[in-house]
Design an enzyme around this catalytic site. Structure first.
Site, PDB file in Angstrom:
ATOM      1  N   ASN A   1       8.143 -14.850  -1.468  1.00  0.00           N
ATOM      2  CA  ASN A   1       8.584 -13.580  -2.024  1.00  0.00           C
ATOM      3  C   ASN A   1       9.677 -13.833  -3.059  1.00  0.00           C
ATOM      4  O   ASN A   1      10.548 -14.687  -2.875  1.00  0.00           O
ATOM      5  CB  ASN A   1       9.055 -12.602  -0.942  1.00  0.00           C
ATOM      6  CG  ASN A   1      10.102 -13.156  -0.012  1.00  0.00           C
ATOM      7  OD1 ASN A   1      10.134 -14.335   0.299  1.00  0.00           O
ATOM      8  ND2 ASN A   1      10.981 -12.287   0.475  1.00  0.00           N
TER       9      ASN A   1
ATOM     10  N   GLU B   1      12.384 -11.643  -5.117  1.00  0.00           N
ATOM     11  CA  GLU B   1      13.012 -10.321  -5.230  1.00  0.00           C
ATOM     12  C   GLU B   1      13.708 -10.160  -6.574  1.00  0.00           C
ATOM     13  O   GLU B   1      13.833 -11.113  -7.354  1.00  0.00           O
ATOM     14  CB  GLU B   1      13.992 -10.138  -4.058  1.00  0.00           C
ATOM     15  CG  GLU B   1      13.266 -10.193  -2.720  1.00  0.00           C
ATOM     16  CD  GLU B   1      14.144  -9.846  -1.531  1.00  0.00           C
ATOM     17  OE1 GLU B   1      15.382  -9.779  -1.672  1.00  0.00           O
ATOM     18  OE2 GLU B   1      13.560  -9.643  -0.444  1.00  0.00           O
TER      19      GLU B   1
ATOM     20  N   GLU C   1       2.479 -13.443  -0.265  1.00  0.00           N
ATOM     21  CA  GLU C   1       1.013 -13.528  -0.196  1.00  0.00           C
ATOM     22  C   GLU C   1       0.386 -13.272  -1.564  1.00  0.00           C
ATOM     23  O   GLU C   1      -0.548 -13.958  -1.981  1.00  0.00           O
ATOM     24  CB  GLU C   1       0.459 -12.489   0.793  1.00  0.00           C
ATOM     25  CG  GLU C   1       0.949 -12.649   2.220  1.00  0.00           C
ATOM     26  CD  GLU C   1       2.197 -11.815   2.511  1.00  0.00           C
ATOM     27  OE1 GLU C   1       3.108 -11.791   1.656  1.00  0.00           O
ATOM     28  OE2 GLU C   1       2.263 -11.199   3.576  1.00  0.00           O
TER      29      GLU C   1
ATOM     30  N   CYS D   1      -0.481  -6.206   0.052  1.00  0.00           N
ATOM     31  CA  CYS D   1      -1.071  -7.553  -0.014  1.00  0.00           C
ATOM     32  C   CYS D   1      -2.471  -7.560   0.572  1.00  0.00           C
ATOM     33  O   CYS D   1      -3.379  -8.194   0.030  1.00  0.00           O
ATOM     34  CB  CYS D   1      -0.180  -8.561   0.710  1.00  0.00           C
ATOM     35  SG  CYS D   1       1.335  -8.896  -0.219  1.00  0.00           S
TER      36      CYS D   1
HETATM   37  N1  THU Z   1       7.408  -9.346   1.938  1.00  0.00           N
HETATM   38  C1  THU Z   1       6.463 -10.317   1.706  1.00  0.00           C
HETATM   39  O1  THU Z   1       6.720 -11.301   1.017  1.00  0.00           O
HETATM   40  N2  THU Z   1       5.242 -10.145   2.267  1.00  0.00           N
HETATM   41  C2  THU Z   1       4.858  -9.078   3.017  1.00  0.00           C
HETATM   42  O2  THU Z   1       3.709  -8.999   3.440  1.00  0.00           O
HETATM   43  C3  THU Z   1       5.818  -8.006   3.292  1.00  0.00           C
HETATM   44  C4  THU Z   1       7.183  -8.181   2.753  1.00  0.00           C
HETATM   45  C5  THU Z   1       8.745  -9.521   1.358  1.00  0.00           C
HETATM   46  C6  THU Z   1       9.144  -8.498   0.341  1.00  0.00           C
HETATM   47  C7  THU Z   1      10.655  -8.540   0.433  1.00  0.00           C
HETATM   48  O3  THU Z   1      11.134  -9.577  -0.398  1.00  0.00           O
HETATM   49  C8  THU Z   1      10.932  -8.910   1.890  1.00  0.00           C
HETATM   50  O4  THU Z   1       9.710  -9.433   2.401  1.00  0.00           O
HETATM   51  C9  THU Z   1      11.384  -7.752   2.755  1.00  0.00           C
HETATM   52  O5  THU Z   1      10.538  -6.674   2.621  1.00  0.00           O
END
Ligand code: THU
Length: 137
Positions: free
Chosen positions: A42, A44, A55, A95
């Protein structure tokens, strides 16, 4: 490749997550039909809505490299610095919709709750009724 090996790739790449706002680090490893593995984390942003999940970063890297057939996905979400997550990781709905474009209902999704513990769920069980523009065979 066995499930534990793909799980280990998701756990390893998770440390590259850029998650200063949520404090939640996510790693994904996507095994292609040809044996190649693409990983994602992820990423941000201070404009929160620009965040992209692990994902989808793995999926889009794979598709960008010419892959469209996938054999398995591993995903591990846990707070930064923690050695386990709140539960076996459940990929978010956005996702799952993105993966539904490419993945068969029987594709194994390897869902980690720590570096060594995981459960395996068929994709279609996680996301049985995705959006489509036309009826699927
Ligand atoms: N996040 C993911 O990377 N995958 C998911 O399926 C759900 C959430 C991330 C987004 C954000 O950076 C953090 O998790 C908290 O929501």
């Amino acid at each position: 490749m066995d499930h534990a090996a793909l799980a280990a790739r998701a756990a390893a790449v998770r440390h590259n997550a850029y998650a200063p706002y949520s404090g939640f680090a996510v790693g994904a490893a996507l095994l292609c039909a040809d044996g190649e593995i693409f990983t994602g984390v992820n990423v941000e942003n201070s404009s929160y809505g620009l965040t992209v999940c692990a994902e989808r970063n793995a999926l889009f890297a794979a598709v960008g490299a010419g892959r469209r057939e996938f054999a398995a996905l591993a995903v591990y979400a846990a707070p930064i610095g923690a050695d386990e997550g709140p539960d076996y990781t459940r990929p978010c709905g956005a996702c799952l919709q993105a993966f539904s474009e490419f993945c068969a209902p029987d594709m194994p999704v390897i869902r980690l709750r720590s570096e060594t513990e995981f459960t395996v769920t068929p994709f279609g069980e996680l996301f049985p009724y995705g959006f489509t523009l036309s009826e699927k065979e």
